[in-house]
Design a protein around this motif. Structure first.
Motif, PDB file in Angstrom:
ATOM      1  N   PHE A 206       0.846  -1.198   0.000  1.00  0.00           N
ATOM      2  CA  PHE A 206       0.000   0.000   0.000  1.00  0.00           C
ATOM      3  C   PHE A 206       0.879   1.245   0.000  1.00  0.00           C
ATOM      4  CE2 PHE A 206      -2.572  -3.256   2.128  1.00  0.00           C
ATOM      5  CZ  PHE A 206      -3.696  -3.226   1.312  1.00  0.00           C
TER       6      PHE A 206
ATOM      7  N   MET B   4       4.227   0.473   1.965  1.00  0.00           N
ATOM      8  CA  MET B   4       4.330  -0.606   2.944  1.00  0.00           C
ATOM      9  C   MET B   4       3.923  -1.922   2.286  1.00  0.00           C
ATOM     10  SD  MET B   4       2.197  -1.062   6.408  1.00  0.00           S
ATOM     11  CE  MET B   4       0.855  -1.634   5.406  1.00  0.00           C
TER      12      MET B   4
ATOM     13  N   GLY C 112      -2.143  -7.960  11.276  1.00  0.00           N
ATOM     14  CA  GLY C 112      -1.437  -7.102  10.337  1.00  0.00           C
ATOM     15  C   GLY C 112      -0.461  -7.849   9.443  1.00  0.00           C
ATOM     16  N   ALA C 113      -0.448  -9.190   9.512  1.00  0.00           N
ATOM     17  CA  ALA C 113       0.498  -9.975   8.703  1.00  0.00           C
ATOM     18  C   ALA C 113       0.120  -9.959   7.215  1.00  0.00           C
ATOM     19  CB  ALA C 113       0.570 -11.410   9.209  1.00  0.00           C
ATOM     20  N   GLY C 114      -1.127  -9.570   6.919  1.00  0.00           N
ATOM     21  CA  GLY C 114      -1.537  -9.488   5.520  1.00  0.00           C
ATOM     22  C   GLY C 114      -2.541 -10.545   5.107  1.00  0.00           C
ATOM     23  N   LYS C 115      -3.138 -11.232   6.077  1.00  0.00           N
ATOM     24  CA  LYS C 115      -4.074 -12.321   5.764  1.00  0.00           C
ATOM     25  C   LYS C 115      -5.299 -11.810   5.000  1.00  0.00           C
ATOM     26  CE  LYS C 115      -4.532 -13.246  10.156  1.00  0.00           C
ATOM     27  NZ  LYS C 115      -3.665 -12.186  10.709  1.00  0.00           N
ATOM     28  N   SER C 116      -5.949 -10.778   5.538  1.00  0.00           N
ATOM     29  CA  SER C 116      -7.139 -10.245   4.855  1.00  0.00           C
ATOM     30  C   SER C 116      -6.767  -9.653   3.507  1.00  0.00           C
ATOM     31  CB  SER C 116      -7.809  -9.162   5.721  1.00  0.00           C
ATOM     32  OG  SER C 116      -8.281  -9.718   6.924  1.00  0.00           O
ATOM     33  N   THR C 117      -5.610  -9.015   3.454  1.00  0.00           N
ATOM     34  CA  THR C 117      -5.178  -8.415   2.186  1.00  0.00           C
ATOM     35  C   THR C 117      -4.946  -9.498   1.132  1.00  0.00           C
ATOM     36  OG1 THR C 117      -4.148  -6.614   3.424  1.00  0.00           O
ATOM     37  CG2 THR C 117      -3.462  -6.886   1.133  1.00  0.00           C
TER      38      THR C 117
ATOM     39  N   TYR D  11      -8.571  -6.216  -4.344  1.00  0.00           N
ATOM     40  CA  TYR D  11      -7.331  -5.458  -4.502  1.00  0.00           C
ATOM     41  C   TYR D  11      -6.606  -6.001  -5.728  1.00  0.00           C
ATOM     42  CZ  TYR D  11      -7.635  -3.878   0.410  1.00  0.00           C
ATOM     43  OH  TYR D  11      -8.010  -3.327   1.599  1.00  0.00           O
TER      44      TYR D  11
END
Ligand SMILES: Nc1ncnc2c1ncn2[C@@H]1O[C@H](COP(=O)(O)OP(=O)(O)O)[C@@H](O)[C@H]1O
Ligand SMILES: [Mg+2]
Length: 239
Positions: free
Chosen positions: A14, A23, A46-51, A60
């Motif tokens: 992002f 980031m 915040g590890a990026g699982k949902s992303t 995305y």
């Protein structure tokens, strides 16, 4: 075995415009998924699982890499597919389950749950009957079926959401903490439904607040925490 997904070198980050920085959410992820396989995504907050789930669903756009989805019409790279194709696949082959319902004004619970079947061409009466079956299975009381979920409690909305998200068997199902704050009986109904979909060949990638809930379904795990060791659970899944 029928391949469903080949993800190669997938990265997403992002731009933090207000900070003038970039980031990384995750980088260089590769994975494969066959029909009926269940992949657990792990990693700290915040590890990026949902992303990662949203990138697979094409909410995305990936920065780099390929998401080769083996659809019923052939292989398509979701990282590059046209929006119209993504929309079609979401209607027919790729599902996304969260804990949040997108309720619409003056649309009843049963109509909302029946909608995916209707859009897939099912007869209206049949769609309604199956919608009621799944509302009952997730523990929504019959008095609420014709009512508007905009006024439901959080827990009731979650159950309507699960009924809607899981009514139509998909080729690929993405799950983002669907059990968070769900009561025990609805959680059991969800696990039963996921087991049934898995037996029918749905491939799943999921994040679970309490992975113990789905322990019997898990084939493999990926930990998105940087430098975490990866773990193969089973490699003998016959589908
Ligand atoms: N739309 C966004 N814009 C900017 N940063 C984001 C956005 N979505 C997520 N992030 C950031 O990306 C990182 C990964 O978030 P997320 O995928 O939600 O983590 P997880 O689901 O593993 O807890 C977090 O640091 C989060 O703040
Ligand atoms: Mg998340």
């Amino acid at each position: 075995m029928t391949r469903i997904l080949d993800v190669r070198g997938l990265s997403k980050g992002f731009d933090m415009h207000h900070l003038g920085t970039h980031m990384a959410a995750f980088s260089d992820i590769s994975l494969t998924l066959d029909a009926g396989e269940f992949l657990l995504l792990k990693g700290r907050n915040g590890a990026g699982k949902s992303t990662l789930l949203r990138t697979l669903y094409r909410s995305y756009l990936a920065a780099k890499g390929e998401i080769l989805f083996h659809s019923s019409h052939g292989v398509i790279d979701l990282a590059r597919a046209a929006d119209v194709d993504v929309t079609h696949l979401r209607r027919t082959e790729i599902g996304f389950v969260t804990q949040f319902l997108t309720a619409r004004p003056r649309v009843s619970a049963e109509a909302l749950v029946a909608e995916p079947l209707r859009l897939a061409g099912h007869d209206a009466g049949d769609a309604l009957e199956r919608a009621r079956h799944w509302l009952a299975a997730f523990g929504v009381k019959p008095a609420l079926w014709p009512a508007y979920p905009t006024t439901f409690s959080g827990g009731e909305q979650q159950k309507v959401n699960l009924a809607r998200a899981l009514i139509l068997p998909q080729r690929l199902l993405l799950l983002d903490e669907p059990t968070a704050s769900l009561d025990a009986s609805a959680r059991a109904a969800l696990i039963d439904r996921l087991a049934e979909l898995k037996r029918h060949g749905t491939a799943m990638v999921g994040v679970f607040h309490h992975p113990g809930d789905v322990a019997t379904l898990i084939d493999r795990e990926i930990d998105l925490t940087p430098d975490a060791p990866q773990k193969e659970i089973r490699d003998d899944v016959a589908v």
